[in-house]
Design an enzyme around this catalytic site. Structure first.
Site, mmCIF file in Angstrom:
data_model
loop_
_atom_site.group_PDB
_atom_site.id
_atom_site.type_symbol
_atom_site.label_atom_id
_atom_site.label_comp_id
_atom_site.label_asym_id
_atom_site.label_seq_id
_atom_site.Cartn_x
_atom_site.Cartn_y
_atom_site.Cartn_z
ATOM 1 N N HIS A 238 -10.751 -4.293 10.403
ATOM 2 C CA HIS A 238 -11.372 -4.165 9.085
ATOM 3 C C HIS A 238 -12.695 -3.406 9.135
ATOM 4 C CE1 HIS A 238 -8.435 -7.278 8.185
ATOM 5 N NE2 HIS A 238 -8.654 -7.084 6.904
ATOM 6 N N GLU B 211 0.802 -1.223 0.000
ATOM 7 C CA GLU B 211 0.000 0.000 0.000
ATOM 8 C C GLU B 211 0.839 1.279 0.000
ATOM 9 O OE1 GLU B 211 -1.079 -2.604 1.796
ATOM 10 O OE2 GLU B 211 -3.064 -2.962 0.930
#
Lengths: 334, 459
Positions: B259, B190
């Site tokens: 998450h 990322e």
């Protein structure tokens, strides 16, 4: 801002002697500029962080001699030398250091944050190693647009232990991006020596795991830097992917202006200065080869000093930014 | 004229220091770069180097002197061709050249302080063209496809966006149409690909960077905030960064704390970014297209739970939703509810329930969180005199806290009740089904808050 690109031209020199004299002059310009910046810092005209490039001049000057117009350059915060070598105007750089409206960033960026679209200089970044993915992205752009450009992405020996460097290496190798990773190994990341920070000190081998070739280069020898630069720029331009060039170099000053540099001995610094100074070494070559005289070198020194004096004057006469500038340049108006 | 050596400032905070000792004596030749003296600053003992060549003609402040103010002349250098007689010409060492900008703040006070711009209400144009029934997922895909057809500099990159057709199938079909040059599968990296995208944008391309979920954008947040958001300002307006970061944000279902998080207030906090959060298919398509066309970095906070929901979506390649404008989804006079993303649907559901109790809620779909359409919110509050803010994220320094402050500032006299916030609970998201439900806003919680600001008991 409209700034003439007259100080350093990227065009190929006509004769070998001209080339050497130009390398000498470009290195000397950085040296004198940085000395002047140090002086202005001492007078309180430059604030905050100020990282001088003195000692490392051969690295950027040698590589810019090998680069072509259209190539892009990005580095971290020890960046004044890179700016001058890409052709940015000394006045605009110095005025940014003093935080004035005539600076490249109108006084809103400072020492670590200047850019020039005209010369292909993409900063000037203050977060150690953040410029490595950014430079990889510039290389991605060269490939996407098929413009034959190469990105010269500079990082220090302190940056090589950041994770994002390897995220970048992986993508650059995977996609064969035209990028030269130039590790300027000046032996100390702030006050920590390479030996105390890196489990493996062969920094040119940091791309091994990705199949990226690596070369250790005498970064104090501008001719060697230029030669190696030419070879690997051509390699990248041919679509053969990235390379890691470890430039073994040295900074004479502290990490920043407020660093007394107690982590190394005076003898260590003096020895490098006396025996490996990139400017003195080239001067000797020029004189021994009868390619220049003492007088002609003095003449170059005078010219360079004039540029720096004028830059210093401009950096003090240019007004501070207008107060309305506080709220400008946050977003581009759509 | 001999050159004055001035007492240097050797740290950002030094105003005076001790001149510990001179390392050169009067009459010594000096070269630029030679160490002249040792100076003790507020932090350390530093070496002072010469900036000029010449001969140290005179020492004005002896070694050992304490409390020497910065910029005091401490010595004189004779330049080439000068002899000692020149030294006496420097009678009163002038500090004129050492003028620091310290005097400037005084002038700053006298000048009128610039004002940050205040938003004015902008009339919303409603779309009257053709529409088609689509899922939010399809609307997002079409937005990208249309903009990629429009502009060859637009490309999509992220994990599983190509061959896999998108982890949530948002990029379905794009690889087939645009090929691997413009639909790029990245490794799981990322920070690397976010930074690479920003660099590509510096070079003039228009990347769409997909985060598989915004939870993973925390790995990349330095590149988003420090590199993408701030560079235009730090470059004095020179270096642009036109880039979109998009992906699902907020709580999905039963995926626990790492998450399930809303990044609205994280990114909306930062000047230099635009942040949008679509709810409907129209929002999704129009805001994403506007984001791709925008010359600035834009964060597009989607929601996984909405991907499969169907809406009537404008079927016109020129349709966009302007960034910075909210939409009144339901008009009402009793109370204003602000919401964004999935919470808009919940607010509308609550409004229907409350209508049966005689409470007519005005539901504002914020659409854009930075810039925030404060004008629409304030106008609505002036009409309803009551406000409930709704968001899935944490209350602390959240979007509701910001809206509360705006309303206090701009509509205090119109309020008939304190503003109430309905938010996710101030806890990491639990996994257990019953606890997860308890941690999120629901219709009952929203209805209770609305009744409270209307001073009404439950019917």
């Amino acid at each position: 801002m409209a700034i003439a690109k007259k100080q350093v031209a990227k065009a190929a020199p006509k004769a070998p002697a001209d080339n050497l004299l130009k390398l000498y002059r470009d290195m000397l310009l950085i040296r004198r500029f940085e000395e002047k910046a140090g002086q202005l810092y001492g007078m309180g005209l430059i604030g905050g962080f100020c990282h001088l490039y003195i000692g490392q001049e051969a690295v950027i000057v040698g590589l810019m001699a090998a680069a072509r117009p259209g190539d892009s350059v990005i580095t971290s915060y020890r960046d004044h030398g890179h700016m001058l070598a890409t052709g940015m105007d000394a006045k605009g750089v110095m005025a940014e250091l003093t935080g004035r409206s005539g600076g490249y960033s109108k006084g809103k960026g400072g020492s670590m944050h200047m850019f020039s679209r005209e010369t292909g200089f993409f900063g000037g970044h203050g977060i150690v190693a953040a410029q490595v993915p950014l430079g990889t992205g510039l290389a991605f752009g060269h490939k996407y647009r098929e413009d034959q450009g190469v990105c010269l992405c500079f990082l220090g020996d302190g940056a090589v232990n950041q994770g994002q460097v390897y995220e970048s290496f992986n993508m650059a190798a995977l996609w064969k991006l035209p990028v030269i990773y130039v590790v300027e190994n000046n032996k100390y990341g702030m006050g920590t020596s390479v030996e105390r920070a890196s489990a493996s000190t062969e920094l040119h081998r940091r791309g091994d795991a990705y199949g990226i070739p690596g070369v250790a280069v005498d970064g104090m020898d501008v001719l060697e830097v230029e030669k190696v630069g030419r070879k690997w720029l051509a390699h990248a331009r041919e679509g053969k992917g990235p390379v890691v060039l470890e430039m073994k170099t040295y900074r004479y000053r502290g990490h920043s202006m407020s660093d007394p540099a107690k982590y190394r001995t005076k003898e260590e610094v003096s020895k490098v200065r006396a025996e490996h100074d990139p400017i003195d070494t080239l001067a000797k070559k020029l004189l021994d080869g009868k390619l220049a005289t003492e007088d002609s070198l003095k003449e170059i020194d005078r010219e360079v000093k004039d540029i720096c004096t004028q830059a210093a004057d401009f950096s003090q006469s240019s007004p501070e930014p207008d107060l309305a500038e506080l709220y400008t340049d946050i977003l581009v108006e759509a | 004229m001999p050159i004055q050596i001035l007492m240097p400032a050797l740290s950002p905070t030094m105003t005076e220091g001790k001149l510990s000792r001179w390392l050169k004596a009067e009459g010594d030749a000096i070269k630029s770069g030679d160490v002249l003296a040792e100076i003790e600053t507020d932090k350390a003992t530093m070496e002072m180097e010469a900036a000029d060549d010449g001969i140290l003609g005179r020492i004005l402040v002896p070694g050992g002197a304490e409390g020497v103010k910065v910029n005091t002349p401490i010595g004189l250098i004779l330049t080439e061709g000068e002899d000692k007689s020149a030294l006496d010409k420097v009678t009163s060492p002038s500090q004129a050249q050492a003028q620091t900008p310290a005097a400037a703040p005084a002038a700053s006070v006298a000048a009128p302080a610039p004002q940050a711009p205040v938003a004015q209400p902008i009339l919303q144009k409603s779309y009257n063209g053709p529409t088609k029934r689509q899922t939010v997922r399809e609307a997002l895909r079409d937005a990208m496809a249309e903009e990629m057809r429009n502009d060859p500099n637009v490309f999509l990159m992220g994990e599983e966006v190509g061959q896999y057709q998108g982890a949530y199938k948002v990029s379905q079909g794009l690889l087939d149409e645009f090929g691997p040059k413009r639909v790029i599968d990245t490794p799981i990296t990322e920070m690397g690909f976010a930074g690479l995208g920003v660099g590509a944008a510096f070079g003039g391309l228009k990347p769409i960077v997909e985060f598989m979920t915004f939870n993973f954008s925390m790995q990349a947040i330095d590149q988003i905030v420090n590199s993408a958001a701030k560079t235009l300002y730090m470059s004095g307006g020179q270096q642009r960064c036109s880039i979109v970061f998009r992906g699902p944000n907020g709580a999905a279902s039963r995926v626990a704390a790492q998450h399930s998080q809303c990044y609205a207030s994280w990114y909306a906090h930062c000047p230099g970014l635009k942040v949008v959060a679509p709810w409907s298919g129209e929002d999704a398509k129009g805001l994403l297209k506007a984001a791709i066309r925008d010359p600035n970095p834009v964060i597009v906070l989607e929601n996984e739970m909405l991907y499969g929901q169907s809406f009537e979506v404008p079927d016109d390649p020129d349709f966009t939703v302007p960034i910075g404008l909210a939409k009144i989804e339901r008009a009402g006079a009793s109370v204003t509810i602000t919401a964004f993303s999935r919470m808009v649907g919940m607010a509308l559901e609550t409004a229907e329930l409350l209508a049966k109790e005689g409470i007519e809620a005005e539901v504002i779909n914020l659409r854009s969180l930075r810039p925030l359409d404060t004008a629409t919110i304030v106008e609505s509050v002036k009409k309803t005199n009551r406000l409930v803010t709704l968001e899935e994220g944490w209350p602390y320094a959240g979007i509701g806290a910001e809206i509360s402050a705006v309303v206090m500032d701009q509509a205090f006299d119109w309020l008939d009740a304190p503003v109430m916030r309905v938010t996710g609970e101030d806890v990491p998201m639990p996994y257990a089904a019953n606890l997860e439900k308890l941690a999120l806003p629901d219709v009952a919680k929203i209805a209770a808050a609305v009744r409270a600001v209307c001073y009404r008991g439950q019917k």
